[in-house]
Design a protein around this motif. Structure first.
Motif, short mmCIF file in Angstrom:
data_model
loop_
_atom_site.label_atom_id
_atom_site.label_comp_id
_atom_site.label_asym_id
_atom_site.label_seq_id
_atom_site.Cartn_x
_atom_site.Cartn_y
_atom_site.Cartn_z
N ILE A 184 38.17 46.69 39.67
CA ILE A 184 37.59 46.44 40.88
C ILE A 184 36.73 47.66 41.30
CG2 ILE A 184 38.23 46.06 43.37
CD1 ILE A 184 41.10 45.18 42.12
N LYS A 185 35.51 47.15 41.87
CA LYS A 185 34.62 48.24 42.39
C LYS A 185 34.18 47.65 43.68
CE LYS A 185 32.99 49.59 37.92
NZ LYS A 185 33.93 50.67 37.81
N PRO A 186 33.78 48.56 44.78
CA PRO A 186 33.23 48.09 45.85
C PRO A 186 31.63 47.57 45.72
CG PRO A 186 33.01 50.65 45.78
CD PRO A 186 33.73 49.96 44.42
N ALA A 187 31.30 46.44 46.40
CA ALA A 187 30.12 45.93 46.35
C ALA A 187 28.96 46.94 46.77
CB ALA A 187 30.22 44.71 47.33
N ASP A 188 29.13 47.58 47.66
CA ASP A 188 28.12 48.79 48.32
C ASP A 188 28.82 49.68 48.88
OD1 ASP A 188 29.21 47.90 50.81
OD2 ASP A 188 27.72 46.20 50.83
N GLU A 189 28.29 50.69 49.37
CA GLU A 189 28.60 51.90 49.79
C GLU A 189 29.02 51.99 51.09
OE1 GLU A 189 29.74 54.93 48.18
OE2 GLU A 189 29.17 53.56 46.58
N SER A 190 29.34 50.60 51.77
CA SER A 190 29.69 50.71 53.31
C SER A 190 31.05 51.08 53.55
CB SER A 190 29.58 49.27 53.91
OG SER A 190 30.52 48.52 53.29
N LYS A 191 31.52 51.61 54.54
CA LYS A 191 32.93 52.16 54.93
C LYS A 191 34.05 51.08 54.59
CE LYS A 191 35.19 55.05 58.09
NZ LYS A 191 35.12 55.84 59.30
N LYS A 192 33.52 49.93 55.34
CA LYS A 192 34.42 48.73 54.72
C LYS A 192 34.75 48.31 53.29
CE LYS A 192 35.57 44.09 56.13
NZ LYS A 192 35.23 42.74 56.56
N ALA A 193 33.49 48.55 52.57
CA ALA A 193 33.86 48.02 51.23
C ALA A 193 34.67 49.15 50.36
CB ALA A 193 32.66 48.00 50.45
N ARG A 194 34.29 50.30 50.68
CA ARG A 194 35.51 51.58 50.26
C ARG A 194 36.63 51.48 50.59
NH1 ARG A 194 33.36 56.46 51.90
NH2 ARG A 194 32.08 55.45 53.58
N ALA A 195 37.00 50.84 51.95
CA ALA A 195 38.50 50.86 52.23
C ALA A 195 39.15 49.56 51.63
CB ALA A 195 38.49 50.52 54.04
N MET A 196 38.20 48.73 51.33
CA MET A 196 38.90 47.43 50.77
C MET A 196 39.15 47.67 49.26
SD MET A 196 39.31 45.06 52.79
CE MET A 196 39.60 45.48 54.63
N TRP A 197 38.57 48.32 48.67
CA TRP A 197 38.51 48.86 47.32
C TRP A 197 39.99 49.10 46.75
CZ3 TRP A 197 35.82 53.84 45.15
CH2 TRP A 197 35.76 53.58 43.77
N GLY A 198 40.64 50.12 47.32
CA GLY A 198 41.82 50.72 46.89
C GLY A 198 42.94 49.64 47.31
N MET A 199 42.82 48.94 48.65
CA MET A 199 43.89 47.86 48.95
C MET A 199 43.89 46.86 48.07
SD MET A 199 44.14 45.54 52.46
CE MET A 199 42.76 44.41 51.79
N GLN A 200 42.41 45.99 47.70
CA GLN A 200 42.73 45.02 46.92
C GLN A 200 43.28 45.30 45.45
OE1 GLN A 200 40.97 41.80 47.52
NE2 GLN A 200 41.88 42.71 49.52
N ARG A 201 42.73 46.56 45.03
CA ARG A 201 43.37 47.07 43.54
C ARG A 201 45.02 46.99 43.77
NH1 ARG A 201 46.98 50.41 40.88
NH2 ARG A 201 46.18 50.77 38.95
N ALA A 202 45.47 47.54 45.00
CA ALA A 202 46.76 47.64 44.98
C ALA A 202 47.34 46.24 44.97
CB ALA A 202 47.28 48.33 46.31
#
Length: 177
Positions: A52-70
């Motif tokens: 899983i990778k963030p779609a862009d460098e926005s704060k929301k995308a980075r926040a969702m990155w770890g949660m979606q992986r978990a």
């Protein structure tokens, strides 16, 4: 940068994962679970597992990155091994027993509490003061445990009530003369 999000989710043997149109379906010996991804992450499946990778460098995308992986890791662990929560009934006369597929609790109320577990969650009573909750979906298992605990949460003076096994109940001092 997400430390947990960087790790790929390994798929153990006996588990199959199907990725299509932003949703993931995982099948294993304990059942089948699926989830849809938010649009802020991109998901790919390779030899080492699901990445899983963030779609862009926005704060929301980075926040969702770890949660979606978990969440993906919980799906894989759930269909492979399953999840389990243990509850303990503390108090004189507090008992639990299975009545068919439902749980009958005697908690010092004027009536017995009957609890029917949702589909996908199994209840067991190895001892009259112990309840085991198990299933493939981590969220459902935790929700059922919380609902059962809510019938009689542990109180701070005597420690009576339904508590998780290993939970520490902070005790208060009673009245003094």
């Amino acid at each position: 940068m997400s430390r947990i999000g960087k790790l790929p989710v390994a798929i153990p043997s006996g588990v199959t994962a199907t990725l299509q149109d932003g949703s993931l379906t995982v099948k294993g010996p304990k059942g089948e679970l699926s989830m849809t991804f938010v649009e802020d992450v991109t998901v790919s499946q390779g030899e080492d597992g699901i990445t899983i990778k963030p779609a862009d460098e926005s704060k929301k995308a980075r926040a969702m990155w770890g949660m979606q992986r978990a969440l993906v890791a919980n799906l894989v662990k759930g269909v492979a091994d399953g999840f389990e929560k243990d509850l303990e009934l503390v108090g004189v006369g507090y008992r639990a027993q299975m009545q068919g597929s439902s749980l009958k609790l005697s908690l010092g109320l004027s009536h017995d509490v009957i609890y029917d577990a949702p589909q996908g969650v199994t209840l067991a009573c190895p001892k009259p003061t112990e309840v085991k909750i198990s299933g493939a979906d981590k969220q459902k298992v935790g929700q059922v445990a919380a609902e059962i605990r809510r019938f009689r949460p542990p109180e701070p003076y005597k420690g009576k009530g339904i508590k998780y096994v290993g939970e520490y109940i902070r005790r208060k001092e009673g009245k003094k003369k």
